[in-house]
Design a protein around this motif. Structure first.
Motif, PDB file in Angstrom:
ATOM      1  N   LEU A  74      56.212  40.910   2.339  1.00 49.42           N
ATOM      2  CA  LEU A  74      57.018  40.458   3.483  1.00 49.42           C
ATOM      3  C   LEU A  74      56.519  41.069   4.789  1.00 49.42           C
ATOM      4  CD1 LEU A  74      60.543  40.675   1.806  1.00 49.42           C
ATOM      5  CD2 LEU A  74      59.422  38.583   2.596  1.00 49.42           C
ATOM      6  N   ILE A  75      56.153  42.353   4.767  1.00 42.84           N
ATOM      7  CA  ILE A  75      55.596  43.005   5.965  1.00 42.84           C
ATOM      8  C   ILE A  75      54.329  42.280   6.411  1.00 42.84           C
ATOM      9  CG2 ILE A  75      54.503  45.113   6.840  1.00 42.84           C
ATOM     10  CD1 ILE A  75      56.391  46.708   5.011  1.00 42.84           C
ATOM     11  N   PHE A  76      53.476  41.954   5.446  1.00 38.40           N
ATOM     12  CA  PHE A  76      52.237  41.249   5.758  1.00 38.40           C
ATOM     13  C   PHE A  76      52.540  39.871   6.349  1.00 38.40           C
ATOM     14  CE2 PHE A  76      48.734  38.495   3.884  1.00 38.40           C
ATOM     15  CZ  PHE A  76      47.878  38.702   4.953  1.00 38.40           C
ATOM     16  N   GLY A  77      53.506  39.172   5.751  1.00 38.51           N
ATOM     17  CA  GLY A  77      53.840  37.834   6.226  1.00 38.51           C
ATOM     18  C   GLY A  77      54.346  37.810   7.654  1.00 38.51           C
ATOM     19  N   PHE A  78      55.027  38.874   8.067  1.00 38.82           N
ATOM     20  CA  PHE A  78      55.583  38.929   9.421  1.00 38.82           C
ATOM     21  C   PHE A  78      54.757  39.806  10.363  1.00 38.82           C
ATOM     22  CE2 PHE A  78      59.298  37.702   6.888  1.00 38.82           C
ATOM     23  CZ  PHE A  78      59.784  36.651   7.641  1.00 38.82           C
ATOM     24  N   ALA A  79      53.581  40.264   9.925  1.00 34.91           N
ATOM     25  CA  ALA A  79      52.777  41.209  10.714  1.00 34.91           C
ATOM     26  C   ALA A  79      52.399  40.644  12.083  1.00 34.91           C
ATOM     27  CB  ALA A  79      51.507  41.586   9.951  1.00 34.91           C
ATOM     28  N   PRO A  80      52.728  41.360  13.184  1.00 33.63           N
ATOM     29  CA  PRO A  80      52.372  40.877  14.518  1.00 33.63           C
ATOM     30  C   PRO A  80      50.923  41.199  14.891  1.00 33.63           C
ATOM     31  CG  PRO A  80      53.622  42.911  14.703  1.00 33.63           C
ATOM     32  CD  PRO A  80      53.583  42.565  13.240  1.00 33.63           C
ATOM     33  N   ASN A  81      50.292  42.134  14.175  1.00 37.04           N
ATOM     34  CA  ASN A  81      48.905  42.515  14.462  1.00 37.04           C
ATOM     35  C   ASN A  81      48.255  43.046  13.190  1.00 37.04           C
ATOM     36  OD1 ASN A  81      49.702  45.350  14.232  1.00 37.04           O
ATOM     37  ND2 ASN A  81      50.606  45.103  16.267  1.00 37.04           N
ATOM     38  N   ILE A  82      46.968  43.360  13.294  1.00 40.52           N
ATOM     39  CA  ILE A  82      46.209  43.768  12.112  1.00 40.52           C
ATOM     40  C   ILE A  82      46.703  45.096  11.554  1.00 40.52           C
ATOM     41  CG2 ILE A  82      44.405  44.922  13.442  1.00 40.52           C
ATOM     42  CD1 ILE A  82      44.029  42.934  10.118  1.00 40.52           C
ATOM     43  N   THR A  83      47.244  45.964  12.406  1.00 39.38           N
ATOM     44  CA  THR A  83      47.763  47.248  11.932  1.00 39.38           C
ATOM     45  C   THR A  83      48.902  47.037  10.949  1.00 39.38           C
ATOM     46  OG1 THR A  83      47.142  48.346  14.000  1.00 39.38           O
ATOM     47  CG2 THR A  83      48.783  49.456  12.606  1.00 39.38           C
ATOM     48  N   PHE A  84      49.835  46.156  11.294  1.00 31.78           N
ATOM     49  CA  PHE A  84      50.939  45.870  10.385  1.00 31.78           C
ATOM     50  C   PHE A  84      50.455  45.128   9.138  1.00 31.78           C
ATOM     51  CE2 PHE A  84      53.617  47.000  13.945  1.00 31.78           C
ATOM     52  CZ  PHE A  84      54.773  47.482  13.337  1.00 31.78           C
ATOM     53  N   ALA A  85      49.418  44.303   9.305  1.00 32.14           N
ATOM     54  CA  ALA A  85      48.840  43.626   8.137  1.00 32.14           C
ATOM     55  C   ALA A  85      48.262  44.660   7.169  1.00 32.14           C
ATOM     56  CB  ALA A  85      47.759  42.639   8.580  1.00 32.14           C
ATOM     57  N   TYR A  86      47.567  45.678   7.730  1.00 28.54           N
ATOM     58  CA  TYR A  86      47.051  46.775   6.902  1.00 28.54           C
ATOM     59  C   TYR A  86      48.191  47.476   6.175  1.00 28.54           C
ATOM     60  CZ  TYR A  86      42.313  46.738   8.997  1.00 28.54           C
ATOM     61  OH  TYR A  86      41.040  46.420   9.385  1.00 28.54           O
ATOM     62  N   ILE A  87      49.265  47.771   6.904  1.00 20.74           N
ATOM     63  CA  ILE A  87      50.416  48.467   6.314  1.00 20.74           C
ATOM     64  C   ILE A  87      51.020  47.635   5.187  1.00 20.74           C
ATOM     65  CG2 ILE A  87      52.772  49.283   6.754  1.00 20.74           C
ATOM     66  CD1 ILE A  87      51.819  50.021   9.596  1.00 20.74           C
ATOM     67  N   GLY A  88      51.152  46.341   5.416  1.00 25.65           N
ATOM     68  CA  GLY A  88      51.696  45.469   4.385  1.00 25.65           C
ATOM     69  C   GLY A  88      50.831  45.453   3.140  1.00 25.65           C
ATOM     70  N   ARG A  89      49.507  45.343   3.338  1.00 23.37           N
ATOM     71  CA  ARG A  89      48.585  45.302   2.190  1.00 23.37           C
ATOM     72  C   ARG A  89      48.573  46.650   1.470  1.00 23.37           C
ATOM     73  NH1 ARG A  89      45.458  41.816  -0.800  1.00 23.37           N
ATOM     74  NH2 ARG A  89      43.356  42.522  -1.268  1.00 23.37           N
ATOM     75  N   LEU A  90      48.620  47.744   2.213  1.00 28.46           N
ATOM     76  CA  LEU A  90      48.697  49.066   1.594  1.00 28.46           C
ATOM     77  C   LEU A  90      49.967  49.200   0.751  1.00 28.46           C
ATOM     78  CD1 LEU A  90      47.516  51.478   4.447  1.00 28.46           C
ATOM     79  CD2 LEU A  90      46.550  51.400   2.145  1.00 28.46           C
ATOM     80  N   THR A  91      51.081  48.715   1.284  1.00 25.12           N
ATOM     81  CA  THR A  91      52.354  48.788   0.558  1.00 25.12           C
ATOM     82  C   THR A  91      52.309  47.956  -0.712  1.00 25.12           C
ATOM     83  OG1 THR A  91      53.499  49.065   2.675  1.00 25.12           O
ATOM     84  CG2 THR A  91      54.849  48.525   0.770  1.00 25.12           C
ATOM     85  N   VAL A  92      51.700  46.784  -0.617  1.00 25.70           N
ATOM     86  CA  VAL A  92      51.519  45.955  -1.809  1.00 25.70           C
ATOM     87  C   VAL A  92      50.687  46.710  -2.846  1.00 25.70           C
ATOM     88  CG1 VAL A  92      50.375  43.904  -2.727  1.00 25.70           C
ATOM     89  CG2 VAL A  92      51.789  43.730  -0.683  1.00 25.70           C
ATOM     90  N   GLY A  93      49.562  47.265  -2.400  1.00 24.69           N
ATOM     91  CA  GLY A  93      48.696  48.001  -3.321  1.00 24.69           C
ATOM     92  C   GLY A  93      49.410  49.167  -3.973  1.00 24.69           C
ATOM     93  N   LEU A  94      50.235  49.871  -3.191  1.00 27.18           N
ATOM     94  CA  LEU A  94      51.006  50.993  -3.722  1.00 27.18           C
ATOM     95  C   LEU A  94      51.993  50.508  -4.779  1.00 27.18           C
ATOM     96  CD1 LEU A  94      51.731  54.023  -3.489  1.00 27.18           C
ATOM     97  CD2 LEU A  94      53.399  53.379  -1.730  1.00 27.18           C
ATOM     98  N   GLY A  95      52.677  49.411  -4.493  1.00 28.27           N
ATOM     99  CA  GLY A  95      53.682  48.913  -5.426  1.00 28.27           C
ATOM    100  C   GLY A  95      53.094  48.403  -6.733  1.00 28.27           C
ATOM    101  N   VAL A  96      52.045  47.600  -6.636  1.00 30.11           N
ATOM    102  CA  VAL A  96      51.489  47.001  -7.858  1.00 30.11           C
ATOM    103  C   VAL A  96      50.648  47.992  -8.661  1.00 30.11           C
ATOM    104  CG1 VAL A  96      51.477  44.690  -6.835  1.00 30.11           C
ATOM    105  CG2 VAL A  96      49.405  46.105  -6.698  1.00 30.11           C
TER     106      VAL A  96
END
Length: 404
Positions: A74-96
């Motif tokens: 969800l963070i990745f889907g709503f990311a306003p910039n690449i920094t938030f996209a990184y955070i979203g992908r990192l969170t996904v990686g952490l979770g899975v």
């Protein structure tokens, strides 16, 4: 189903490459880093995942992990910039990151040791269904509702799967009042510190780490991040057409995972089928890099990519190779170390490919076959490292051979 979500995110980056470049105005190195962001926390979490699987239990660990992955999507889907996209992908990686090791832990409790190879292969087969969904079906979904809404939907589905996991999954047969399938003779309470020390200092643990690393890292880098751009740039295909070719890699990997696990259990050998599949995998890459000039028929590329996936599947035996040379009660930790190798290599390989491409003659982000072949040489190098490591693996004959 949780593992399907794991594989979906693992290979989804390549399909939305152009959308991310356009949305965030990023370079190919930054895109490579985005792809790798999944693998950094995944790799770092493999030892903690093993500890959690051995102590907290797979049921709770997976449920929490997949909820976290849903939040990251969800963070990745709503990311306003690449920094938030990184955070979203990192969170996904952490979770899975906790899902697969927990699944292997469950397999070690619900199935006999001589069934572990088959069940590992079946798990890989099912998980790769997520990789299939992340290719052509994701292209269609993104075209219909956009990449942001697509990943938001996946986030919501992830939360639902986490809830179902908690309701249905049990760590071992005894949790349902059934007799245990695996009986651990030593009744002494397990110590996390002792377990880590035993597994880490066991020299037989580490060949599986490197053998998994190059094989898994190279096929995931191609299938998940750079295969689609390669087919678009070199063959002039649309994104939808290109994704069908990477689906052939996934189909090969799915089928190969079932075959190699069954062969291993039937032969009563681990190293032999692992080595045989991996040697052919190396040959496929040699053909891909040195025989294919970028104008071979698409029919040939279908076959080549299918064989790439099929022969890469030998890596599923690395988990058994790591588990069977360590104490049974530390199955979570021992399999996590072998698994960690694959994600370390995958995290390293992807930005390197992006960097080498950017140093080439690419105009407007479109690269020649020569540029791609130069960048993919890193895959060839790590595959050779894996083959050398493979011959250092101790043959277990599909039994736990650990002794003090």
């Amino acid at each position: 189903m949780a593992y399907v979500i794991v594989f979906f995110h693992r290979v989804a980056a390549g399909v939305v490459r152009q959308e991310l470049i356009n949305s965030f105005n990023i370079t190919d190195v930054e895109f490579g880093n985005f792809g790798a962001m999944y693998f950094y926390p995944y790799m770092l979490m493999q030892i903690p995942s093993g500890i959690l699987a051995d102590t907290l239990g797979a049921r709770k660990t997976v449920s929490v992990g997949i909820i976290l992955a849903g939040i990251g999507s969800l963070i990745f889907g709503f990311a306003p910039n690449i920094t938030f996209a990184y955070i979203g992908r990192l969170t996904v990686g952490l979770g899975v990151s906790v899902v697969f090791i927990s699944t292997l832990k469950i397999l070690s409790q619900w199935f006999k040791p001589d069934e572990f190879g088959r069940m590992s292969g079946l798990t890989s087969f099912i998980g790769n269904g997520g990789a299939l969904l992340a290719q052509y079906p994701l292209v269609v979904l993104v075209a219909a509702i956009g990449w942001r809404k697509s990943f938001s939907v996946i986030g919501g589905i992830s939360v639902i799967i986490a809830i179902v996991t908690y309701i249905l999954v049990r760590n071992k047969p005894e949790d349902l009042g059934l007799d245990p399938i695996v009986i651990i003779k030593e009744k002494k309470k397990s110590s996390i510190k002792d377990g880590l020390k035993i597994v880490f200092t066991n020299p037989r643990t580490w060949p599986a780490f490197f053998a998994m690393g190059g094989i898994f890292g190279s096929v995931i880098a191609f299938m998940g991040t750079w295969g689609v751009p390669y087919m678009i740039d070199v063959y002039g295909l649309t994104k939808g057409e290109a994704s069908i070719f990477t689906m052939m890699v996934t189909l090969g990997l799915m089928i190969g995972s079932l075959i190699v696990g069954n062969i291993s259990d039937r032969l009563g050998k681990r190293r032999l089928p692992f080595a045989a599949f991996s040697i052919v995998y190396l040959v496929v890459w040699i053909v891909f890099l040195f025989v294919n000039p970028g104008n071979m028929s698409l029919g040939f590329m279908y076959v080549l990519f299918f064989l790439m996936g099929l022969t890469s599947s030998g890596f599923v035996l690395s988990w058994a190779c790591g588990k069977e040379v360590n104490p049974e009660k530390y199955a979570g930790v021992s399999t996590s170390i072998a698994n960690m190798g694959g994600f370390l290599f995958a995290a390293i390989i992807q930005p390197i490919i992006g960097f080498v491409l950017e140093q080439s003659d690419g105009a407007g982000g479109v690269y020649s076959v020569e540029a791609y072949n130069k960048a993919f040489m890193v895959c060839l190098v790590v595959i050779i490292i894996s083959l050398v490591s493979l011959f250092l693996i101790k043959e277990t004959n599909c039994k736990n051979i650990y002794s003090e």
